[in-house]
Design an enzyme around this catalytic site. Structure first.
Site, PDB file in Angstrom:
ATOM      1  N   PHE A  23       0.820  -1.212   0.000  1.00 53.09           N
ATOM      2  CA  PHE A  23       0.000   0.000   0.000  1.00 53.09           C
ATOM      3  C   PHE A  23       0.852   1.259   0.000  1.00 53.09           C
ATOM      4  CE2 PHE A  23       0.764  -1.207   4.395  1.00 53.09           C
ATOM      5  CZ  PHE A  23       1.243  -0.021   4.942  1.00 53.09           C
ATOM      6  N   ASP A 131     -10.128 -10.696   6.092  1.00 54.88           N
ATOM      7  CA  ASP A 131      -8.671 -10.871   6.141  1.00 54.88           C
ATOM      8  C   ASP A 131      -8.187 -10.826   7.588  1.00 54.88           C
ATOM      9  OD1 ASP A 131      -6.162 -11.374   5.047  1.00 54.88           O
ATOM     10  OD2 ASP A 131      -5.705  -9.247   4.761  1.00 54.88           O
TER      11      ASP A 131
END
Length: 349
Positions: A23, A131
């Site tokens: 990210f 997740d």
């Protein structure tokens, strides 16, 4: 390498880097006005501002619970989108297990109770995380650490989205039905991931990886689909704990224990902290006077602007390497066995 200042009002000052991934980077910052420490996740403007980023922000914004990292605001820099959130000073639960090797049953239960409390709240808000893993559970800095769920990049809201059918998550934590490429109930899949987290806390290894060949992804998937796991002889846990694991690790999601049943399970209820008993009845929709909630409209405007490459953005501001492999695409159970899974034993025994 300096991150550009926060637009024109320069509210925060850098303390230190605290992480990086596909990210971008995460940094510990200090609010110059209040002196509060916050974590800021920087994502490069342009194509990286995708549906996952938007989903993470919108879903995370709606969640206010003691066992979930608090979302504060999103801001723009000339080159990055910045997500400002509560700072969890205790680091990852994963690190704590690595340092300990494994937890006692009582310590594992202490953290599992908090994990289930946070997940239960997410589900009550019609959001499944998708997740859940040790790396996405942080701890505050208190002596009896409070667990904080983070990273909602793969989360799915049944209020805003259809039933999930993509294979997302981290290999060692994926439920069997998620591998089927058919629609599945994300809440029940989250239960499986909570079970993997509990197992790792107790054993110090992943339940469905072959200890002799932990990076054999095909073998891991085969073991998940056949629910092939065992508890080593050197790990001494109660009958009640074994029973709970056996109710979580059930291939058929319709027969798997659900969150409410976990909360009523004998093992879960033992030594349940008083502050968790009535969490479900409390409202945590409080406002932070220093961070009044941003409207959805304002957030969407900022995200939309962030999709445009800012002046001075290079396109390769951060490296693309990432240590833990998240599956963003559908998984083929017959994939090349050399593809790495989420890792070997959490720690060497």
């Amino acid at each position: 390498m300096d991150i550009p200042s926060m637009h024109d009002h320069d509210r925060y000052e850098l303390v230190k880097d605290i992480g990086s991934g596909n990210f971008g980077v995460a940094r510990l910052m200090r609010d110059k006005k209040t002196r509060e420490l916050v974590a800021v996740k920087y994502i490069e403007r342009g194509e990286k501002i995708d549906e996952n980023v938007q989903r993470e922000i919108i879903n995370h914004r709606s969640l206010r619970h003691p066992n979930i990292v608090r979302f504060k605001e999103v801001m723009l820099t000339p080159t990055h989108l910045a997500i400002v959130m509560e700072y969890a000073a205790g680091g990852e639960l994963f690190e704590r297990i690595c340092n300990a090797g494994r937890f006692s049953e009582d310590e594992a239960r202490f953290f599992f109770q908090q994990l289930i409390s946070g997940v239960s709240y997410c589900h009550s808000m019609q959001i499944c995380h998708r997740d859940l893993k040790l790396e996405n559970t942080l701890l505050d800095g208190s002596p009896a650490p409070r667990l904080k769920i983070c990273d909602f990049g793969y989360s799915k809201s049944s209020l805003l989205h259809s039933q999930p059918k993509s294979t997302v998550g981290t290999p060692a934590y994926i439920a069997p039905e998620v591998l089927s490429k058919k629609e599945y109930d994300g809440k029940i899949a989250d239960v499986w991931s909570c079970g993997v987290t509990l197992y790792v806390m107790l054993v110090g290894a992943y339940p469905f990886e072959d200890p002799e060949d932990p990076r054999n992804f095909r073998k891991t998937i085969g073991r998940i689909l056949s629910v092939q796991y065992s508890i080593p002889d050197y790990v001494h846990i109660s009958v009640e704990c074994r029973h709970l694991l056996s109710r979580i690790f059930v291939a058929n999601p319709a027969k798997r224990i659900n969150i409410q049943e976990i909360k009523n399970h004998e093992w879960f209820l033992k030594n349940l902290p008083a502050d968790l008993v009535d969490l479900a009845d409390r409202s945590y929709d409080f406002e932070d006077p220093n961070h009044p909630p941003q409207s959805i409209e304002e957030i969407m405007r900022i995200i939309s602007e962030a999709r445009v490459l800012g002046t001075g953005a290079t396109g390769d501001y951060f490296g693309d390497s990432v240590d833990d492999m998240d599956l963003e695409n559908d998984v083929d159970p017959d994939a090349d066995p050399d593809v790495g899974s989420s890792g070997e034993f959490v720690c060497a025994m």
